[in-house]
Design a protein around this motif. Sequence first.
Motif, PDB file in Angstrom:
ATOM      1  N   HIS A 110      -7.945   9.467   3.264  1.00  0.00           N
ATOM      2  CA  HIS A 110      -8.054   8.747   1.995  1.00  0.00           C
ATOM      3  C   HIS A 110      -6.776   8.875   1.177  1.00  0.00           C
ATOM      4  O   HIS A 110      -6.263   7.887   0.631  1.00  0.00           O
ATOM      5  CB  HIS A 110      -9.251   9.270   1.195  1.00  0.00           C
ATOM      6  CG  HIS A 110      -9.466   8.563  -0.102  1.00  0.00           C
ATOM      7  ND1 HIS A 110      -8.910   9.007  -1.284  1.00  0.00           N
ATOM      8  CD2 HIS A 110     -10.169   7.435  -0.413  1.00  0.00           C
ATOM      9  CE1 HIS A 110      -9.265   8.207  -2.268  1.00  0.00           C
ATOM     10  NE2 HIS A 110     -10.031   7.245  -1.763  1.00  0.00           N
ATOM     11  N   THR A 111      -6.220  10.068   1.101  1.00  0.00           N
ATOM     12  CA  THR A 111      -5.015  10.274   0.306  1.00  0.00           C
ATOM     13  C   THR A 111      -3.820   9.573   0.928  1.00  0.00           C
ATOM     14  O   THR A 111      -2.912   9.117   0.216  1.00  0.00           O
ATOM     15  CB  THR A 111      -4.732  11.771   0.127  1.00  0.00           C
ATOM     16  OG1 THR A 111      -5.885  12.394  -0.457  1.00  0.00           O
ATOM     17  CG2 THR A 111      -3.537  12.015  -0.779  1.00  0.00           C
ATOM     18  N   ALA A 136      -8.110   2.481  -2.050  1.00  0.00           N
ATOM     19  CA  ALA A 136      -8.065   3.192  -0.770  1.00  0.00           C
ATOM     20  C   ALA A 136      -9.451   3.241  -0.136  1.00  0.00           C
ATOM     21  O   ALA A 136      -9.602   3.048   1.079  1.00  0.00           O
ATOM     22  CB  ALA A 136      -7.514   4.606  -0.975  1.00  0.00           C
ATOM     23  N   HIS A 137     -10.467   3.489  -0.953  1.00  0.00           N
ATOM     24  CA  HIS A 137     -11.844   3.512  -0.440  1.00  0.00           C
ATOM     25  C   HIS A 137     -12.206   2.148   0.149  1.00  0.00           C
ATOM     26  O   HIS A 137     -12.807   2.065   1.233  1.00  0.00           O
ATOM     27  CB  HIS A 137     -12.812   3.877  -1.565  1.00  0.00           C
ATOM     28  CG  HIS A 137     -14.257   3.885  -1.149  1.00  0.00           C
ATOM     29  ND1 HIS A 137     -14.822   4.914  -0.423  1.00  0.00           N
ATOM     30  CD2 HIS A 137     -15.244   2.964  -1.336  1.00  0.00           C
ATOM     31  CE1 HIS A 137     -16.089   4.639  -0.181  1.00  0.00           C
ATOM     32  NE2 HIS A 137     -16.368   3.458  -0.731  1.00  0.00           N
ATOM     33  N   THR A 147     -11.582  -1.316   7.257  1.00  0.00           N
ATOM     34  CA  THR A 147     -11.081  -1.025   8.599  1.00  0.00           C
ATOM     35  C   THR A 147     -11.990  -0.078   9.388  1.00  0.00           C
ATOM     36  O   THR A 147     -11.619   0.393  10.454  1.00  0.00           O
ATOM     37  CB  THR A 147      -9.671  -0.421   8.524  1.00  0.00           C
ATOM     38  OG1 THR A 147      -9.688   0.722   7.654  1.00  0.00           O
ATOM     39  CG2 THR A 147      -8.677  -1.439   7.999  1.00  0.00           C
ATOM     40  N   GLY A 148     -13.177   0.215   8.849  1.00  0.00           N
ATOM     41  CA  GLY A 148     -14.124   1.075   9.547  1.00  0.00           C
ATOM     42  C   GLY A 148     -13.707   2.524   9.618  1.00  0.00           C
ATOM     43  O   GLY A 148     -14.083   3.244  10.544  1.00  0.00           O
ATOM     44  N   ALA A 151     -12.639   9.693   6.039  1.00  0.00           N
ATOM     45  CA  ALA A 151     -11.841   9.742   4.814  1.00  0.00           C
ATOM     46  C   ALA A 151     -11.322  11.133   4.491  1.00  0.00           C
ATOM     47  O   ALA A 151     -10.221  11.286   3.949  1.00  0.00           O
ATOM     48  CB  ALA A 151     -12.656   9.200   3.636  1.00  0.00           C
ATOM     49  N   THR A 152     -12.079  12.176   4.811  1.00  0.00           N
ATOM     50  CA  THR A 152     -11.673  13.533   4.446  1.00  0.00           C
ATOM     51  C   THR A 152     -10.907  14.244   5.569  1.00  0.00           C
ATOM     52  O   THR A 152     -10.444  15.368   5.367  1.00  0.00           O
ATOM     53  CB  THR A 152     -12.897  14.376   4.067  1.00  0.00           C
ATOM     54  OG1 THR A 152     -13.798  14.451   5.185  1.00  0.00           O
ATOM     55  CG2 THR A 152     -13.624  13.768   2.864  1.00  0.00           C
TER      56      THR A 152
END
Length: 247
Positions: A101-102, A122-123, A129-130, A135-136
């Motif tokens: 995510h970052t 970003a989310h 894009t699946g 994310a983490t």
Amino acid sequence: MRTDVLPAGEARGVATTSPPVVGLRHVDVRYGAVRALHDVSLTVAAGERVALIGANGSGKSTLLRVMHGLVTTSGGAVTRSASARQAMLFQRPHMMRMSVHTNVALGLWLGGMGWSDAKARAHAALARTGMQELATRNARTLSGGQQQRLALARAWALQPDVLLLDEPTASLDPTAKRDVEALVAEFAARDGMTLVFSSHNLGQVKRLASRVIYLEQGRLVADLPVHEFFNGPLPEEARLFVKGELI
């Protein structure tokens, strides 16, 4: 809609009524004694899907970098639409040592977007894009295919009008190739992005491109609609390349 196969240095883009987003006129690029591009002229119009093909060292990557403003030309002129935003995807994208995510949000923030808006964009990009379930995760721990999808998420987050891709699936396994190719196709179909991509995968070129440009030793040898390129007469170098017989 038709363009002729022309001698190197005289090739023109496919006729279109859409406005141009990038144009090159008699462009040369030299790396020391090496002439990477020689007298290349072309125009890419909004909505086109342009494939660059040719043997290694033919000038595909250099041409993409010229279009994106990453390489200074030795001669000729390059024009870009002032209103068309561009993003470029490389064969081996750089991943920062931080979360998925970052990796997306930070680039937006560095580009001037507020942090809250950058995180929200970003989310949305990861969802598009699946990649939201990753994310983490540390981006450096992702597989090659996941990293390329993350790179596509970063590109999509910029909301570009033009997406340039340098061999985006070259080092991926078949499943990852299909995933990345499907995303690129969706970006063109659903998001209306103009695509310019290099590829050695002629099947991929047939599936994604509306137009094919063949380069040989830095010269633009053929520039045709995709159907005509694969079904019509070609210069000898391009014909041998398509048949897999080019030495």
